[in-house]
Scaffold this active site. Sequence first.
Site, PDB file in Angstrom:
ATOM      1  N   LYS A   1      51.879 -25.550  10.881  1.00 24.01           N
ATOM      2  CA  LYS A   1      53.047 -24.763  11.275  1.00 24.01           C
ATOM      3  C   LYS A   1      53.647 -25.362  12.554  1.00 24.01           C
ATOM      4  CE  LYS A   1      52.502 -21.294   8.296  1.00 24.01           C
ATOM      5  NZ  LYS A   1      51.737 -22.004   7.286  1.00 24.01           N
TER       6      LYS A   1
ATOM      7  N   SER B   1      55.178 -23.730   2.839  1.00 22.64           N
ATOM      8  CA  SER B   1      55.636 -23.027   4.041  1.00 22.64           C
ATOM      9  C   SER B   1      56.375 -23.910   5.033  1.00 22.64           C
ATOM     10  CB  SER B   1      54.461 -22.344   4.749  1.00 22.64           C
ATOM     11  OG  SER B   1      53.643 -23.293   5.397  1.00 22.64           O
TER      12      SER B   1
END
Length: 148
Positions: free
Chosen positions: A106, A69
């Site tokens: 993230k 990701s």
Amino acid sequence: MFLPKSSPLTIFNPEEADHEGALFFDTGISAGYPAPTEDFSHQHQHLSLDTELVRNRETTFYARVSGQSMIGAGLDDNDLLVIDRSLEPSNNKIAVCFLDGEFTVKRLKVDKDEMWLKPENPDYPIIKITSDNKFLIWGIVTNVIKKV
């Protein structure tokens, strides 16, 4: 420290090196055209990666990336992250977060009273943090160590 049994993140504490570190040649290595050869025998010193990468030993941890990701930020599967828990989270920092029982890494997006966790891969959704989430910013990523 509490870690869920199903955590995809493996966390390591930095250990104090009991040696001077690896040899370091402070001459610069050309990434363009090859540079003329020099006598490297007298131009080296010792380098400790702990000294270079760890600012706050008591609050720094290592963790291995699991997944794709964050590939747009240069964080690939199996890279080793250096995470400092003493740094203040802020907009655009890359953070290791504990979200609803799992760890994730993230980019933080903060706007007024709202926060999102933004992946750096368009195949993954942006996550809006709400009061329904069990959420904790665990630490800020300061460096990444890659294998080539």
